[in-house]
Design a protein around this motif. Structure first.
Motif, PDB file in Angstrom:
ATOM      1  N   UNK A  35      50.349  66.857  20.520  1.00 42.28           N
ATOM      2  CA  UNK A  35      50.583  66.238  19.280  1.00 42.28           C
ATOM      3  C   UNK A  35      51.514  65.062  19.227  1.00 42.28           C
ATOM      4  N   UNK A  36      51.094  63.910  18.602  1.00 42.45           N
ATOM      5  CA  UNK A  36      51.571  62.459  18.515  1.00 42.45           C
ATOM      6  C   UNK A  36      52.695  62.747  17.936  1.00 42.45           C
ATOM      7  N   UNK A  95      50.508  64.836  10.295  1.00 43.95           N
ATOM      8  CA  UNK A  95      49.646  64.989   9.026  1.00 43.95           C
ATOM      9  C   UNK A  95      48.317  64.313   9.012  1.00 43.95           C
ATOM     10  N   UNK A  96      48.547  63.074   9.404  1.00 41.51           N
ATOM     11  CA  UNK A  96      47.240  62.089   8.783  1.00 41.51           C
ATOM     12  C   UNK A  96      46.400  62.244  10.091  1.00 41.51           C
ATOM     13  N   UNK A  97      46.717  62.430  11.115  1.00 44.35           N
ATOM     14  CA  UNK A  97      45.997  62.613  12.296  1.00 44.35           C
ATOM     15  C   UNK A  97      45.546  64.003  12.360  1.00 44.35           C
ATOM     16  N   UNK A 147      44.742  65.869   9.358  1.00 49.70           N
ATOM     17  CA  UNK A 147      44.606  66.220   8.058  1.00 49.70           C
ATOM     18  C   UNK A 147      43.954  67.347   7.730  1.00 49.70           C
ATOM     19  N   UNK A 148      42.558  67.411   8.414  1.00 47.45           N
ATOM     20  CA  UNK A 148      41.639  68.562   8.115  1.00 47.45           C
ATOM     21  C   UNK A 148      42.069  69.980   8.334  1.00 47.45           C
ATOM     22  N   UNK A 149      43.083  69.743   9.301  1.00 47.82           N
ATOM     23  CA  UNK A 149      43.852  71.327   9.609  1.00 47.82           C
ATOM     24  C   UNK A 149      44.915  71.582   8.994  1.00 47.82           C
ATOM     25  N   UNK A 150      45.202  70.762   7.553  1.00 47.26           N
ATOM     26  CA  UNK A 150      46.459  71.012   6.892  1.00 47.26           C
ATOM     27  C   UNK A 150      46.635  72.620   6.397  1.00 47.26           C
ATOM     28  N   UNK A 151      47.660  73.140   6.742  1.00 46.52           N
ATOM     29  CA  UNK A 151      47.891  74.662   6.290  1.00 46.52           C
ATOM     30  C   UNK A 151      47.946  74.719   4.863  1.00 46.52           C
ATOM     31  N   UNK A 152      47.253  75.538   4.363  1.00 42.51           N
ATOM     32  CA  UNK A 152      47.230  75.898   2.795  1.00 42.51           C
ATOM     33  C   UNK A 152      47.985  77.258   2.466  1.00 42.51           C
ATOM     34  N   UNK A 153      48.930  77.301   1.775  1.00 47.60           N
ATOM     35  CA  UNK A 153      49.524  78.631   1.469  1.00 47.60           C
ATOM     36  C   UNK A 153      48.556  79.487   0.749  1.00 47.60           C
ATOM     37  N   UNK A 154      48.415  80.668   1.163  1.00 52.37           N
ATOM     38  CA  UNK A 154      47.221  81.522   0.491  1.00 52.37           C
ATOM     39  C   UNK A 154      48.163  82.736   0.104  1.00 52.37           C
TER      40      UNK A 154
END
Length: 477
Positions: free
Chosen positions: A94-95, A240-242, A244-251
């Protein structure tokens, strides 16, 4: 001989101390009984009260400061563990990993520096400030004892002077002891008279310096900590920007009574009655069963039915004639409209089977054949009983219903739409239920329909239709 001499000196000193204690005790008893006057200094007594108050305040401040330092240390440990947790979960690829580790190190150093400066500039100063009180306190107690000795010597000298038989030798010795006791007392008294007011006045500057040091150290600490937190936030924003497509969403986790359905989360009814558990909708289409056509509706298994959303308890109604009529009407299939002929004779027995008996769904064809041969009397009775109750819905009114109309439901609770394809319902709204264009898109516990008021006003199905939770409604026709 030397040992005997030293023992004699020691024994004599002990005897002298014992005699002093007895004399002081006797003098205090006489003073309490009012038989002997007591030398008082109100100004000094006020200084002693101030001293005791100052000692109490300083002791409390020292205790609270130690508690504060213990809290800072505990917070340091908690912050350190939190930083270590971040370092463990931060993947090597991770960066910003090196920046995050550096921030964690600086965070630890900042806490250590803050704690040490509090010890040096506040706690040690506090200990030095309180370190002078024990000596002064013992000197105040000693002054009190010397004052009793002075009063005792003064009373003894006065008693010898007022005696009937005067012994000049005893009077001279008593006068000598009085002068000696007075000198010792006055020396201690003068010193304390100067130190106590000075000590009392010094408390203001001490409190100011102590709290200024604490406030300044805390201010600088939070400034530096704020910079570190901002740097850490920047690192995480970059991550997060790099990714972003894998951002965790609370479900929300579906319960045992809630099916896995799509993006629909009916809000619970406001009256406190149970409703469907909020679930997470995943936009996917179920795979059709083997041998089933793509457009066919997949039958729900018993396990799926058990996992359906619970239906809120319907409002209590008093049994009435209208309810009985609705129950009677529900026996007929909605797609079935009896075609009654008044010109063809019929058999009475067949008419009674249609009107009086409970028709099974499988008997639709036989019922249509039977109804075509009813006598005129039976036709009139049937029309008055049945068609009068379904006027506007089962007769000519069906011409105004939307295409594919299946049945009506009435909202029992308010429902707030959470998506553009949902219907907004108020308790009492009537909804005309229609099939889904693609049956495979129907989720468990959801129906497609159009509000009757919207349909009567616009007659445009595309603009008015939408999905709604079945457990918020009750079938009425």
């Amino acid at each position: 001989m030397a040992e005997m001499g030293s023992k004699g000196v020691t024994a004599g000193k002990i005897a002298s101390n014992v005699q002093k204690k007895l004399t002081r005790a006797q003098e205090k008893v006489l003073q309490k009984l009012g038989k002997a006057d007591e030398t008082k200094d109100e100004q000094f007594e006020q200084c002693v009260q101030n001293f005791n108050k100052q000692l109490t305040e300083g002791t409390r401040l020292q205790k609270d400061l130690r508690t504060y330092l213990a809290s800072v240390k505990a917070m340091h440990e908690a912050s350190k563990k939190l930083s270590e947790c971040l370092q463990e979960v931060y993947e090597p690829e991770w960066p910003g990993r090196d920046e995050a580790n550096k921030i964690a190190e600086n965070n630890d150093l900042l806490w250590m520096d803050y704690h040490q400066k509090l010890v040096d500039q506040a706690l040690l100063t506090m200990d030095t400030y309180l370190g002078q009180f024990p000596d002064i306190k013992s000197r105040i107690a000693k002054r009190g004892r010397k004052l009793v000795d002075y009063d005792s010597a003064r009373h003894h000298y006065e008693s010898l002077q007022t005696a009937k038989k005067k012994d000049e030798a005893k009077i001279a010795k008593a006068e000598e002891e009085l002068i000696k006791a007075q000198k010792v007392f006055e020396e201690m008294n003068v010193d304390l008279q100067e130190e106590l007011p000075s000590l009392w006045n010094s408390r203001v500057g001490f409190y100011v310096n102590t709290f200024q040091s604490i406030a300044g150290l805390e201010e600088n600490f939070h400034k530096e900590m704020s910079k570190l937190n901002q740097n850490l936030n920047d690192v995480l924003v970059s991550l997060e920007k790099q990714h972003g497509s894998n951002t965790f969403t609370v479900k929300a986790q579906p319960s045992d009574n809630a099916p896995e359905k799509g993006n629909k989360s009916p809000s619970p009814p406001p009256d406190g009655s149970p409703a469907a558990t909020p679930e997470i909708r995943v936009n996917h289409e179920p795979e059709p069963a083997s041998g089933a056509s793509p457009g066919a509706t997949i039958p729900k298994s018993p396990s799926q039915l058990r996992k359906g959303p619970p239906v809120p308890p319907p409002p209590k109604h008093t049994p009435s004639k209208e309810m009985k009529q609705e129950q009677i009407l529900s026996l007929f299939d909605d797609a079935f409209v009896p075609e009654i002929s008044v010109t063809t004779p019929s058999q009475p027995a067949e008419a009674s089977e249609v009107v009086g008996g409970a028709q099974e769904p499988g008997e639709t064809a036989a019922s249509e054949a039977t109804s075509s041969s009813l006598p005129a009397v039976v036709v009139e009775t049937f029309s008055a009983t049945v068609n009068g109750a379904v006027e506007g819905s089962a007769g000519t009114g069906r011409l105004d219903l939307p295409p594919g109309f299946m049945f009506k439901v009435q909202a029992q609770h308010d429902y707030t739409a959470t998506d553009t394809d949902e219907l907004q319902l108020k308790a009492g709204d009537v909804v005309l239920v229609i099939p889904f264009q693609n049956p495979e898109e129907q989720d468990e516990g959801w129906l497609m329909g159009v509000k009757e008021s919207d349909w009567n006003q616009h007659k445009e199905l595309e603009k008015c239709r939408g999905v709604f939770p079945e457990n918020f409604t009750e079938r009425v026709q």
